[in-house]
Every structure is written in structure tokens, then in C-alpha cells.
Design a protein around this motif. Structure first.
Motif, PDB file in Angstrom:
ATOM      1  N   VAL A   1       9.553  -1.235   8.113  1.00 53.65           N
ATOM      2  CA  VAL A   1       8.624  -0.868   7.045  1.00 53.65           C
ATOM      3  C   VAL A   1       8.061   0.503   7.406  1.00 53.65           C
ATOM      4  O   VAL A   1       7.386   0.655   8.428  1.00 53.65           O
ATOM      5  CB  VAL A   1       7.475  -1.881   6.924  1.00 53.65           C
ATOM      6  CG1 VAL A   1       6.435  -1.412   5.916  1.00 53.65           C
ATOM      7  CG2 VAL A   1       8.018  -3.245   6.518  1.00 53.65           C
ATOM      8  N   THR A   2       8.393   1.498   6.576  1.00 51.38           N
ATOM      9  CA  THR A   2       7.963   2.875   6.891  1.00 51.38           C
ATOM     10  C   THR A   2       6.952   3.402   5.887  1.00 51.38           C
ATOM     11  O   THR A   2       6.366   4.440   6.096  1.00 51.38           O
ATOM     12  CB  THR A   2       9.171   3.837   6.873  1.00 51.38           C
ATOM     13  OG1 THR A   2       9.708   3.830   5.546  1.00 51.38           O
ATOM     14  CG2 THR A   2      10.234   3.410   7.868  1.00 51.38           C
ATOM     15  N   ARG A   3       6.787   2.670   4.765  1.00 47.63           N
ATOM     16  CA  ARG A   3       5.897   3.146   3.717  1.00 47.63           C
ATOM     17  C   ARG A   3       5.138   1.944   3.171  1.00 47.63           C
ATOM     18  O   ARG A   3       5.717   0.869   3.008  1.00 47.63           O
ATOM     19  CB  ARG A   3       6.723   3.785   2.598  1.00 47.63           C
ATOM     20  CG  ARG A   3       5.916   4.585   1.602  1.00 47.63           C
ATOM     21  CD  ARG A   3       6.786   5.586   0.832  1.00 47.63           C
ATOM     22  NE  ARG A   3       7.974   4.934   0.290  1.00 47.63           N
ATOM     23  CZ  ARG A   3       9.106   5.577   0.024  1.00 47.63           C
ATOM     24  NH1 ARG A   3       9.227   6.865   0.259  1.00 47.63           N
ATOM     25  NH2 ARG A   3      10.130   4.928  -0.481  1.00 47.63           N
ATOM     26  N   ALA A   4       3.856   2.107   2.927  1.00 41.50           N
ATOM     27  CA  ALA A   4       3.065   0.992   2.398  1.00 41.50           C
ATOM     28  C   ALA A   4       1.868   1.535   1.657  1.00 41.50           C
ATOM     29  O   ALA A   4       1.308   2.576   2.030  1.00 41.50           O
ATOM     30  CB  ALA A   4       2.617   0.076   3.536  1.00 41.50           C
ATOM     31  N   GLY A   5       1.491   0.842   0.580  1.00 44.10           N
ATOM     32  CA  GLY A   5       0.359   1.294  -0.232  1.00 44.10           C
ATOM     33  C   GLY A   5       0.569   2.710  -0.719  1.00 44.10           C
ATOM     34  O   GLY A   5      -0.385   3.469  -0.876  1.00 44.10           O
TER      35      GLY A   5
ATOM     36  N   PRO B   1       5.944   3.173  12.226  1.00 41.90           N
ATOM     37  CA  PRO B   1       6.578   2.122  11.430  1.00 41.90           C
ATOM     38  C   PRO B   1       6.362   0.744  12.038  1.00 41.90           C
ATOM     39  O   PRO B   1       6.091   0.606  13.236  1.00 41.90           O
ATOM     40  CB  PRO B   1       8.064   2.487  11.444  1.00 41.90           C
ATOM     41  CG  PRO B   1       8.240   3.521  12.484  1.00 41.90           C
ATOM     42  CD  PRO B   1       6.907   4.080  12.853  1.00 41.90           C
TER      43      PRO B   1
ATOM     44  N   PRO C   1       1.445  -0.198  -6.537  1.00 38.19           N
ATOM     45  CA  PRO C   1       0.639   0.591  -5.597  1.00 38.19           C
ATOM     46  C   PRO C   1       0.373  -0.089  -4.262  1.00 38.19           C
ATOM     47  O   PRO C   1      -0.036   0.566  -3.314  1.00 38.19           O
ATOM     48  CB  PRO C   1      -0.693   0.785  -6.344  1.00 38.19           C
ATOM     49  CG  PRO C   1      -0.407   0.462  -7.761  1.00 38.19           C
ATOM     50  CD  PRO C   1       0.682  -0.536  -7.750  1.00 38.19           C
TER      51      PRO C   1
ATOM     52  N   VAL D   1       2.538  -2.309  -2.418  1.00 43.78           N
ATOM     53  CA  VAL D   1       3.642  -2.938  -1.688  1.00 43.78           C
ATOM     54  C   VAL D   1       3.958  -2.225  -0.373  1.00 43.78           C
ATOM     55  O   VAL D   1       3.690  -1.040  -0.217  1.00 43.78           O
ATOM     56  CB  VAL D   1       4.940  -3.002  -2.533  1.00 43.78           C
ATOM     57  CG1 VAL D   1       4.781  -3.966  -3.701  1.00 43.78           C
ATOM     58  CG2 VAL D   1       5.367  -1.622  -2.996  1.00 43.78           C
ATOM     59  N   ALA D   2       4.502  -3.013   0.555  1.00 43.19           N
ATOM     60  CA  ALA D   2       5.050  -2.467   1.801  1.00 43.19           C
ATOM     61  C   ALA D   2       6.554  -2.350   1.605  1.00 43.19           C
ATOM     62  O   ALA D   2       7.186  -3.267   1.093  1.00 43.19           O
ATOM     63  CB  ALA D   2       4.729  -3.395   2.974  1.00 43.19           C
ATOM     64  N   GLU D   3       7.106  -1.199   2.002  1.00 41.31           N
ATOM     65  CA  GLU D   3       8.524  -0.940   1.714  1.00 41.31           C
ATOM     66  C   GLU D   3       9.385  -0.891   2.970  1.00 41.31           C
ATOM     67  O   GLU D   3       9.042  -0.248   3.951  1.00 41.31           O
ATOM     68  CB  GLU D   3       8.671   0.411   0.993  1.00 41.31           C
ATOM     69  CG  GLU D   3       7.992   0.437  -0.361  1.00 41.31           C
ATOM     70  CD  GLU D   3       8.157   1.786  -1.053  1.00 41.31           C
ATOM     71  OE1 GLU D   3       9.222   2.421  -0.892  1.00 41.31           O
ATOM     72  OE2 GLU D   3       7.212   2.198  -1.741  1.00 41.31           O
ATOM     73  N   VAL D   4      10.525  -1.544   2.881  1.00 41.05           N
ATOM     74  CA  VAL D   4      11.530  -1.469   3.931  1.00 41.05           C
ATOM     75  C   VAL D   4      12.530  -0.399   3.515  1.00 41.05           C
ATOM     76  O   VAL D   4      13.206  -0.543   2.498  1.00 41.05           O
ATOM     77  CB  VAL D   4      12.255  -2.820   4.110  1.00 41.05           C
ATOM     78  CG1 VAL D   4      13.410  -2.688   5.103  1.00 41.05           C
ATOM     79  CG2 VAL D   4      11.274  -3.891   4.572  1.00 41.05           C
TER      80      VAL D   4
ATOM     81  N   TRP E   1      -0.720  -4.527   0.324  1.00 39.63           N
ATOM     82  CA  TRP E   1      -1.373  -3.560   1.208  1.00 39.63           C
ATOM     83  C   TRP E   1      -2.792  -3.261   0.731  1.00 39.63           C
ATOM     84  O   TRP E   1      -3.062  -2.225   0.148  1.00 39.63           O
ATOM     85  CB  TRP E   1      -0.530  -2.286   1.287  1.00 39.63           C
ATOM     86  CG  TRP E   1      -0.552  -1.674   2.631  1.00 39.63           C
ATOM     87  CD1 TRP E   1      -1.204  -0.533   2.988  1.00 39.63           C
ATOM     88  CD2 TRP E   1       0.085  -2.159   3.813  1.00 39.63           C
ATOM     89  NE1 TRP E   1      -1.015  -0.291   4.327  1.00 39.63           N
ATOM     90  CE2 TRP E   1      -0.227  -1.261   4.858  1.00 39.63           C
ATOM     91  CE3 TRP E   1       0.875  -3.270   4.122  1.00 39.63           C
ATOM     92  CZ2 TRP E   1       0.231  -1.435   6.168  1.00 39.63           C
ATOM     93  CZ3 TRP E   1       1.332  -3.456   5.407  1.00 39.63           C
ATOM     94  CH2 TRP E   1       1.006  -2.546   6.416  1.00 39.63           C
TER      95      TRP E   1
END
Lengths: 480, 480
Positions: free
Chosen positions: A94-98, A105, B89, B91-94, B143
Motif C-alpha cells: 500500500v503506497t497511497r492512502a486517503g 509504504p 477519498p 481508500v488505501a491503494e495497493v 483512511w
């Protein structure tokens, strides 16, 4: 539900497995999420029954359930050298959130030794805090390249126990207690799957463990399936995460930790141990439906007559048996028979107008296919007979699997014998080779040392590879 | 376990809550994973008891459990317009897995309507496949910027039901069945938390829903807590994911779907409904330990005498009561009393040498603190008394919470009254305002319309804001 929905084992063993997973409503490959599956209703009901039985044993041996976070800071995975090597290549990050890039990460837990180690280092202060005995039921994720429902999937569901102890002996005792009293007991008594209790070789142990123990089962194609593992982690994680305690002499010591897990992979083991060309076969203790009742009638008058008897008969079953009355009007009895055979229901009770007159029912046993498994029995005493037959079938399935394994196992004393034996099953061999020898054998035969069984013969012999004398016997097999 | 481990409610309500979460072994903030918590042993045991009760009700109303993937293709979240706005807005992204950048990122499910919609569109063909009634127990992730243990955390645990139906009426019936027979029944009968069953306003409904229903509870600071929601999703997700079926006239129709969930937030509701300045108070039906026995002795001779009676007394309890014998030798009885009060054990039995002589025990009731809750009772008939007291306490807690809510609720007929009433609790008001009016009131008072109660008075009155006559009454409150 066409009769030929399932490929025969003889025709294509792998397709047979996939057909059962699909047709018995166990799981579906989730093509839109790489390597993942949807566990469907029958599959999840099976897992819930497994969880209940395992959880009872885990609690009976003194453990409490807790829940740690799904995400682990990526840097944690890097702290234990062997662990990095084992897991870093297959994590999802997970490298990006909100809506923002993260400065560090997270990885989705592939297993939780590291994040749990972090908390244990905060929670444990004194020898009085030990042993710390926790377990969690959760999902984990490993980005596997070649997946197969239940056997190997990116996301899977499991329990992972994590304990901390004051001494190596305590940790070792815990590791073996789980292996014997929880895993092997569950596999044999509940799943009706015979297992070999053993120690992994250095090549095969868990990344970061001091010693890994396992239970190994034989599938119907003669291959081994590792059904559960219990690891004595030594002080490796305690040192990486500074899990320490003050002992009775007021000295700071590193803890000894363990971890152990079984997963939804067990559903794969269950399928491949008991099922046949008609579909799923379930041991009664794990069957979501143990008895299905199929009423047979041609018109409303017959229906009324038959259903009255069905109600009488089943009134006593609630709380005693998991049963289902299949009263669907739009399907023929033959279709229903096939469907419930395919879904592995252990016993089928059929009642038609003639049975009502005779005071009997037809009774079919799933583990004995065709005419042989079917007989007519009186309605009087049916409940007791069903309970008895379920117990009998539980034992019979275990005995059949055990006989199969024994028939497909042999002691081998030469490398040539070993090569031939792993084509059909387990090869028991004296072993004194090196790690490199083991890897060479794997390249040449596709077989690995599944384990060093804990029950060893009290004698010595010559190593199947080096010819040196040794008292250590191992089991070679190809594995899932 | 110092007596002053818990801040009083009067001194600092928020700190009181955090102190209980920490000291009663419910949860710990996982600082290394932003916004996440570790659920500790007592907290998870509570959740397991909640799950068991809810799961029984979910299955009794015809649903099966399944399990869908943790990851959802990011594009799925974008398919339903309101849903995007609500969830994208947070979510946590993989974005990376198995060492490689992914061409399409996945999000960790914030809720599963989209991925489940995808599968339902494949599974449903004909009206015969409907209704489709599935539920899953799982973790989800949102998030959130401001988090608080159980009440609002990035990762939380819940069940989410997802069903598909042939008509709006069927979907509506399902939505309300869950609200009444599962959620409200569980909240009131098991949690001993009185709830208002209501409909959400347009402003407050679930992103993508046609109508959202909820149960709302009052906490001890007079604020509302939404304890469960059940959504009639109309055909919104069916249209976004092409969930269609062929009806009896052979015409292709879009399904009507529902979704509904309750989460570990309920643990927060439980704490803030019943607990006091001594610590956690648990309704007996959810107490992991219902009765604790504390033996009291000064030497080995007394210990032997006391423990013999303890064993006699508790022999009959197994399977009837969840109990614990606290026989730790290194702690004083007073310390133990405090600890079990803090952890919310409903009943405490104390036995010392004098009690042995007199054939009595001391019995303390957690919901009546201090001397008033303590009395001496004969050993004969103790088991029956305990069972009776647990039932009595379950009812008493519900009645106390109900009386508190009623005392803190009032009908208001002017905006000024509304402003004052939401300072202390629920304001019931006639309402005929617009969405914009509702938002303005929120800005001015920090209160929102919690719901339009399903039990409406059979009369009319003037809207608290617009002054227009209306028969619709709503509940305003500040909310968690």
C-alpha cells in the motif's frame, strides 16, 4: 446438475479437483483480482466448522484470540534476515492512502511475526508476563504466481498463533503441544485425514525459524500436502524486535517465541483425501449438511402423505443432526440425488408413498457409491441409526485414507527405488545427506523431504543417497 | 491496577472512554499503523460473543456466509456515481505487488458493494436465482483522519450483508427484516442498548442507496451513536454492475439490491452505554466472564479449606455459566476486586474461611457499585441465584439505559429549544425543512437529524425550522 459435471480422476486429476471446487459450491476464481478467490457458501460453511473445532482446541490449550492490524510497515519485514528473503518478494504494498502518497509504504501481512513482535516487545516486561499465548483468525496475502483454489491463493484465511516464553524448553513444549494436541488431533479426528507428525529439514523450514514442525498428509495422487506447521522461532524474532523480559534474578533476557498456523488450504486437503468421481465426500463431523431428506411423490395426495411422515421423522433431529429437507417442487428426485452426492452430504434419506405404507425409508451412504451403499431400513429407530452411521462413516473414511497411504508408502534403500517410489507416493528412507544433496534430489525427482517423522524406528540403516550409516529416517514425496 | 486508573466521566468524558479501552484490555492504538488498533483479548472475546449472536440471527433469517476478496479493482469504486464520492477519498491503494508496479491499482475494500455487484451480475440469471442472500464477516479499511478506538478506526471488523431481489417490495422487506429482527433485536436483547429504529434523511443516507435505515442509540454524554444500518440500494448498483435477471415473462430486469452492516463500533456503543467510573460494565449475555470467584485465605490451611468449597460450588457451573476462578497467589483480594470490576465482570463471589464455616459466600453485583451491591448469601442454591441475577441484571441494564435516554430526550417546538436540547440529548421535532436547512442547522448546532423514527406519532405539528405544518417527526442530536 448433469451427471458428467465432474471429470474423473483417472482422466485428469487436476481438472477433477477444479470441477469439484466449482460444482460443489466451494469457491470461484476471482479473475478480476489476481490470484484471489471468492469462497462460496458451502466452502465457507466448511471453513466455519473447521474454525469452531480448531478454536475450541486452541482455547482449551490456554490461548486467547486477539486481532492485529492488516497492514505492516514495510521496514518491519526487513528486520529479520531470513524472513526478508522468504517474504519480501511476494508482498502486496500500500503506497497511497486517503489520496496521498505515503512516506513509508505498508505491506498487507503475508504473516504477522513482525508486527506482533513489535507489540510483544512493548507488552512483555517481566517473567510474570510469560508465557504470552495469543492467536488470531484473519486473512493474509502472498502474491503467488501460480495459484489454485484453496491450495495456493494470493489471499487466504487462516489462524496464526504467536507465543512468547521464558526458555527454549517452554517454547519447544508449546510448539509440540500445538502440533499434537491441536493440529494432528484435528486432522485425524475431525477431518479424518491421517497425518505424519514431523520436523522440517533446514531447506524446508519457515524463514526465520529455529525449527519447523509439520503435519503431512497424502493426497489421492500420492503427493504430499503440508496441512499445518508449528515453528519454534528461537530468539530470532525476539532479537530482531527486542522482545525481552526481566527474569527472577533481575537479568534482562530475550524471549523465545513460537508461531503456528493452519489455513483454508485444509479445504483442499479435505477434497483430495476423500472425494471421488461423483463429487465431494465429507467426513460427517465437517459436513454442513449431514443428512438430506428427499421426499418422493407424484401428486398432491402423495405429497401430503409423505410430508406428514417426514415431519414426524425429522422432529427429533434438531440439535442432534445437521439436516436439510429438500422439498423443491421443480426438480426430480434423480436430479436432487446427484446434486447432494456432488455436494458431499454423508447420508441421504428417501421417502416415497411405498415407504410410508411399509414404515421404511431408503438410506444411501455417500462413501459407498451406487447400489451397495443403499438399503431399506425401518422408520422406527431411524434417528439412532443415522447417528450411528455418521460415526461409523467418520471412522471408515479415516481408515480408508490410512490404508491408501500405507499402500502408497514404501521403504526405499537405493536412489533408484526412491525415484520410482515418489512417482506413486511416499518414500521412507534413511537419510544422512547434506542440504545440497537434498536440493539435487529435488531437481532430479521433483520430490522433497517432507519431514523427519517424530516417530522414528529404533534402528539404523544406510543413507539412501550417501550410503553412510544413520539412524534418521525421512519421508520423500512430491508435494503440493 | 490502581483504583484511580480511570478518569471520571465528570472530569473528562473522552479520557474516561480511552482509559476504559486501555485498562479493561479491550484495545490499543497501533501507533505504527496510522489510525489502526490492536484488539486485545477481552475486546476480541466480546466481539466473538457479539458475532455468535448476530450470526445466529443472520442465518435464522435465511442468509449464508461467504467470503469475497479483500482487494477491489480501483475502477470498480468509480462505477456508481454517489459511491465514488463517498468512498474514493478515503481508500488505501495497493499499487505494487510481487516486486512489480501494477497496471491497475487495487483498493482495500472500504465496503464491498462493487466487487460483490460484479459477481452477482455473473451468478444471477433467472428469477429462480432470487433472492440471493449472502453475508460476510471481514475487515474493511477507510483512511479516516480522526480516529478513536472502536468508534472510528482505519481498519475495522464487521459483517456486511448483500442481497439481490426481484422487486422493490422484496428488497424493502429484506432491509426492514434485518433492521428489526437482526439489528434492533440484538442491540436491545443482547447488548441491553435501547435503540430508535429509523430512516436516514437524504443528507445522511449511504452513498449509492435509495433509502438507508438505521438504529440509533444514546451514549452517556447525550450524543447519538449509529449502531447499525440497513440499505435498500434500489437498482443503483444493479445498473452500475449490470445485475439482471430474466423474469417469468422472459423479460430481462434489473435486480433490486440491499446491503447492511454492523461493526466493532458496537463495542464503543456498549462501553458508552453501560460503563461507569469504576470501569467497564457488561451485560451478562456478552460478558466473556460472567462470574468471577475470588478465594480468600491467609495460609495454606485456610487455602485448602476454602478451595475445597470453591470446587464443590463451581462443579455445577460448567456449561451453565462463563466463570473464572481467580486463584493467583501473588495478588491481594482487594487488587483482584478492582481488576474484575474494571473489566466489567457482572458477578463476583468471594469465599473466605468464615464463609466456609457459615455456609455462605459474599456476592457483589457490578451494576450496583459499593456496599449496596454486596450481600451475603447461603451456598445452598447459589447456582440458581447466579443464573437468576444475571438475567435480572441484563434487564436492569436495559431499563437503566432506557430511563437515561428518556430523561435526556424532549420534544422541541422552537429552534431555540432545539439548540438547547441537543446540548444534553435527543430533540424530537416536527420537520419539513430542506436538505439545505438541515445542513445549516448542523453548522449552527453541530446536531444532525439522526433519523426519521419508524414509529411516528399519529398527529401533526409545525416544523421546528420552517413553521410549516407536517406529520413527520425527526430526532436531532449530536453524534459520534
Amino acid at each position: 446438475m448433469p451427471k458428467d459435471a465432474i471429470t474423473t480422476r483417472a482422466a485428469d486429476y487436476n481438472q477433477w479437483y477444479l470441477d469439484i471446487v466449482r460444482e460443489a459450491d466451494l469457491a470461484e476464481v476471482a479473475e478480476v483480482v489476481r490470484g484471489c478467490i471468492v469462497v462460496k457458501a458451502t466452502g465457507w460453511a466448511l471453513w466455519e466448522l473447521m474454525q469452531r473445532e480448531l478454536d475450541d482446541r486452541i482455547k482449551a490449550t490456554g490461548h486467547s484470540n486477539v486481532q492485529f492490524p492488516l497492514l505492516v510497515p514495510k521496514s518491519f519485514i526487513m528486520k529479520e534476515a531470513d524472513h526478508v528473503e522468504g517474504f519480501a518478494p511476494e508482498v502486496a504494498e500500500v503506497t497511497r492512502a486517503g489520496g496521498e502518497e505515503l512516506t513509508e509504504p505498508y505491506v498487507i501481512r503475508p504473516t504477522s511475526e513482525t508486527i506482533i513482535g513489535h507489540f510483544y516487545s512493548r507488552w512483555i516486561r517481566s517473567y510474570r508476563d510469560l508465557p504470552l499465548l495469543y492467536n488470531q483468525w484473519c486473512n493474509v496475502m502472498r502474491w503467488e504466481m501460480r495459484t489454485r483454489p484453496f491450495l495456493r491463493t494470493a489471499e487466504f484465511w487462516w489462524q496464526e498463533g504467536h507465543t512468547a516464553h521464558a526458555s527454549e524448553a517452554d517454547a519447544e513444549e508449546e510448539t509440540l503441544r500445538i502440533l499434537y494436541d491441536v493440529y494432528a488431533d484435528f486432522a485425524e479426528q475431525v477431518m479424518a485425514v491421517p497425518v505424519i507428525r514431523g520436523l522440517k529439514t533446514e531447506n524446508e523450514k519457515f524463514p526465520g525459524a529455529l525449527r519447523s514442525y509439520c503435519i503431512e498428509a497424502m493426497m489421492q495422487d500420492g503427493r504430499a500436502l503440508q496441512a499445518g506447521t508449528s515453528h519454534n522461532l528461537g530468539q530470532n524474532f525476539a532479537k530482531a524486535f527486542e522482545i525481552t523480559y526481566t527474569d527472577q534474578q533481575n537479568t534482562i533476557q530475550h524471549c523465545w517465541t513460537t508461531s503456528w498456523g493452519v489455513s483454508t488450504r485444509l479445504i483442499g486437503a479435505l477434497i483430495m483425501t476423500h472425494s471421488d468421481d461423483e463429487g465431494l465426500v465429507l467426513p460427517p463431523r465437517l459436513a454442513p449438511i449431514q443428512v438430506v431428506v428427499v421426499p418422493i411423490y407424484k401428486n398432491d395426495a402423495e405429497r401430503t402423505k409423505v410430508m406428514a411422515v417426514v415431519e414426524q421423522l425429522t422432529a427429533a433431529w434438531r440439535g442432534l443432526l445437521r439436516f436439510k429437507l429438500d422439498d423443491r417442487d421443480n426438480l426430480s428426485p434423480g436430479y436432487k440425488f446427484n446434486e447432494w452426492e456432488l455436494k458431499g452430504v454423508p447420508l441421504r434419506v428417501e421417502i416415497g408413498p411405498k415407504d410410508v405404507e411399509k414404515g421404511s425409508v431408503a438410506l444411501a451412504r455417500r462413501d459407498i457409491p451406487g447400489r451397495e451403499g443403499k438399503r431399506f431400513v425401518p422408520q422406527a429407530g431411524l434417528t439412532e441409526l443415522l447417528v450411528e452411521l455418521l460415526a461409523e462413516m467418520q471412522t471408515a473414511l479415516f481408515q480408508r485414507a490410512l490404508a491408501f497411504r500405507e499402500e502408497r508408502s514404501a521403504r526405499v534403500s537405493t536412489y533408484e527405488e526412491l525415484r520410482q517410489q515418489v512417482e506413486r507416493g511416499f518414500a521412507w528412507a534413511y537419510w544422512d545427506g547434506s542440504n545440497a544433496d537434498e536440493k539435487r534430489i529435488q531437481e532430479e525427482t521433483r520430490a522433497t523431504i517432507r519431514c523427519i517423522p517424530l516417530d522414528q524406528p529404533n534402528e539404523a540403516g544406510r543413507c539412501v543417497y550417501s550410503g553412510r550409516e544413520t539412524s534418521r529416517m525421512v519421508v520423500f514425496a512430491r508435494a503440493y
